[in-house]
Design a protein around this motif. Structure first.
Motif, PDB file in Angstrom:
ATOM      1  N   ALA A   1      31.321  39.757  12.857  1.00  0.00           N
ATOM      2  CA  ALA A   1      32.719  40.193  12.873  1.00  0.00           C
ATOM      3  C   ALA A   1      32.929  41.326  13.879  1.00  0.00           C
ATOM      4  N   ILE A   2      32.010  42.286  13.903  1.00  0.00           N
ATOM      5  CA  ILE A   2      32.132  43.425  14.827  1.00  0.00           C
ATOM      6  C   ILE A   2      32.071  42.952  16.273  1.00  0.00           C
ATOM      7  N   VAL A   3      31.096  42.082  16.586  1.00  0.00           N
ATOM      8  CA  VAL A   3      30.958  41.570  17.960  1.00  0.00           C
ATOM      9  C   VAL A   3      32.194  40.768  18.360  1.00  0.00           C
ATOM     10  N   ALA A   4      32.715  39.957  17.436  1.00  0.00           N
ATOM     11  CA  ALA A   4      33.900  39.148  17.736  1.00  0.00           C
ATOM     12  C   ALA A   4      35.122  40.016  18.016  1.00  0.00           C
ATOM     13  N   ILE A   5      35.296  41.056  17.237  1.00  0.00           N
ATOM     14  CA  ILE A   5      36.436  41.963  17.452  1.00  0.00           C
ATOM     15  C   ILE A   5      36.373  42.585  18.846  1.00  0.00           C
ATOM     16  N   LEU A   6      35.170  42.940  19.271  1.00  0.00           N
ATOM     17  CA  LEU A   6      35.016  43.644  20.543  1.00  0.00           C
ATOM     18  C   LEU A   6      35.048  42.717  21.757  1.00  0.00           C
ATOM     19  N   TYR A   7      34.488  41.506  21.642  1.00  0.00           N
ATOM     20  CA  TYR A   7      34.235  40.721  22.855  1.00  0.00           C
ATOM     21  C   TYR A   7      34.799  39.296  22.862  1.00  0.00           C
ATOM     22  N   LEU A   8      35.134  38.715  21.712  1.00  0.00           N
ATOM     23  CA  LEU A   8      35.569  37.315  21.703  1.00  0.00           C
ATOM     24  C   LEU A   8      36.929  37.169  22.380  1.00  0.00           C
ATOM     25  N   PRO A   9      37.059  36.314  23.405  1.00  0.00           N
ATOM     26  CA  PRO A   9      38.355  36.140  24.065  1.00  0.00           C
ATOM     27  C   PRO A   9      39.268  35.213  23.263  1.00  0.00           C
ATOM     28  N   GLU A  10      40.563  35.344  23.512  1.00  0.00           N
ATOM     29  CA  GLU A  10      41.524  34.410  22.921  1.00  0.00           C
ATOM     30  C   GLU A  10      41.618  33.177  23.830  1.00  0.00           C
TER      31      GLU A  10
END
Length: 439
Positions: free
Chosen positions: A422-431
């Motif tokens: 969840a932390i990695v996704a919040i910081l780096y996952l693009p839309e």
């Protein structure tokens, strides 16, 4: 809209439905075959891995299930590259045939009592073939369906593919429950457990015929006409920094998160309720059916929601809720086992969390990567996560529980993993919801 445009729109809609039904049915068969192992894990222990300690037999059975998951990345590497080089459709024909034949053969295997050590060896070998097939199918089917879906409402249209895993569990569970209700324990252990594998032969014939009518995706046809296919997709993926980054995000956040939740909710809960909570197996199977039925509309809703507000917020919400509530949910299952209503409600709540991650997943797998290396870029990290993280989850949790002499201590493993994802996704996952799939 003119009559011509309306006619083209209807034809396009009809064509997509045909593609979706054929692709989904084949994927259903893959999941049905693959997850029948998990449903029968408790049965396989004494039949193929006899031991004076029931826990040892269960661990061996779960390890056999895990072997199929571990080799999935190898299948993904092989079939993913083939899909980028010669087309998505040929891979479907190979994988469905390989899975079907391996599964039917399991139904005819002699047990340990008949041929000794060769029984588990043959079982594991067939499980490896299943894993190789699943590696090419699961992930590749997401790319295939998304490339046919067009630009609008991709999350909703492709979310139906994610129903095939739960439906595979549902049909397998219902079959086994029905068999156990009509057969004596001796009859079921003697031959009744083989029936789901025999039925695979009929399903294989139907799936193969449906897939024969499938067409190649328009995006791949364009690549082949312009001769822009990648000659070495895996190398191209690993040498491109942006693709490497997105493969890691797919692996760590989306696919691993979905796999952990899937195996916690759809696979391990059943094992937990039967072995740790000691609920009657028929009751556990009934509760699992309720949870799976609830998961189906929730998954489609999550896919639709990702079209409205974006893929990222929907997936991140599921990861956060999973990290927060998995451990308390299993504590509740253990302490409230005398209340069928509370157990059912808890299972449905877990299904809702799972839906948030897997609903947008099909579209995300394709949207994250460029067209010419999309198949291999999506299938490798997806199957690596599903195989090594999700597939080994029941085994790891069971082993950790035994090490700590606890029924729930092992659940810290998925909790920590989901929180980190969840932390990695919040910081780096693009839309990616508005991505152009032709690029």
């Amino acid at each position: 809209m003119t009559a011509t445009h309306a006619s083209e729109s209807q034809a396009s809609s009809h064509s997509y439905k045909k593609v979706a039904i054929a692709a989904c049915f084949g994927t259903f068969l893959e999941w049905y075959d693959f997850l029948t192992f998990a449903t029968l894990a408790v049965v396989f222990g004494p039949l193929f891995f006899p031991s004076s300690d029931p826990s040892t037999g269960l661990l061996a059975s779960l390890a056999t299930f895990g072997v199929g998951m571990v080799v999935r990345p190898i299948g993904a590497t092989i079939f993913g590259s083939i899909g980028d080089r010669i087309g998505r459709r040929p891979v479907f024909m190979i994988t469905i045939t390989l899975m079907g034949i391996a599964t039917v053969c399991v139904g005819f295997l002699p047990t340990y009592a008949n041929i000794g050590i060769w029984a588990p060896i043959l079982l594991v070998s067939l499980r490896v073939l299943q894993g190789l097939s699943a590696g090419g199918e699961i992930g590749g089917s997401a790319v295939y369906l998304t490339e046919h879906a067009g630009d609008s409402n991709r999350g909703f249209k492709t979310s139906f593919l994610q129903l095939m895993g739960p439906l595979g569990v549902l049909v397998s569970t219902l079959q086994i429950a029905l068999l156990q209700s009509y057969l004596t324990t001796e009859e079921f252990l003697s031959w009744g457990w083989r029936v789901p594998f025999w039925i695979s032969l009929l399903l294989l014939v139907v799936a193969f015929k449906a897939r024969m009518a499938l067409e190649e995706t328009p995006i791949y046809l364009h690549l082949s006409k312009t001769e822009t296919q990648s000659k070495n997709p895996l190398r191209d993926n690993l040498t491109d920094p942006e693709t490497r980054k997105r493969m890691f995000l797919l692996f760590f956040c989306i696919s691993a998160g979905g796999a952990i939740l899937f195996f916690c909710v759809q696979v391990y809960t059943s094992i937990f309720l039967k072995t740790s909570v000691k609920l009657p197996p028929p009751l556990v199977d009934q509760l699992s059916v309720y949870a799976t039925l609830a998961l189906l509309p929730l998954t489609v809703f999550a896919g639709w929601l990702s079209d409205k507000i974006g893929r990222k917020p929907v997936v991140v919400s599921g990861l956060i809720l999973g990290a927060t509530l998995i451990l308390p949910a299993f504590h509740l299952l253990h302490s409230r086992s005398n209340s069928t209503f509370l157990v059912a409600l808890t299972l449905i709540g877990l299904s809702a969390i799972l839906a948030l991650v897997v609903g947008p997943q099909t579209a995300l797998l394709a949207e994250l990567f460029p067209a010419k290396t999309r198949n291999s870029a999506a299938t490798l990290p997806h199957n690596l996560a599903a195989g090594w993280i999700g597939g080994l989850l029941p085994l790891i949790i069971t082993w950790l529980n035994q090490q700590w002499s606890s029924d729930v201590a092992g659940l810290w493993y998925p909790t920590i993993f989901l929180g980190s994802g969840a932390i990695v996704a919040i910081l780096y996952l693009p839309e990616t919801r508005n991505s152009n799939l032709n690029k």
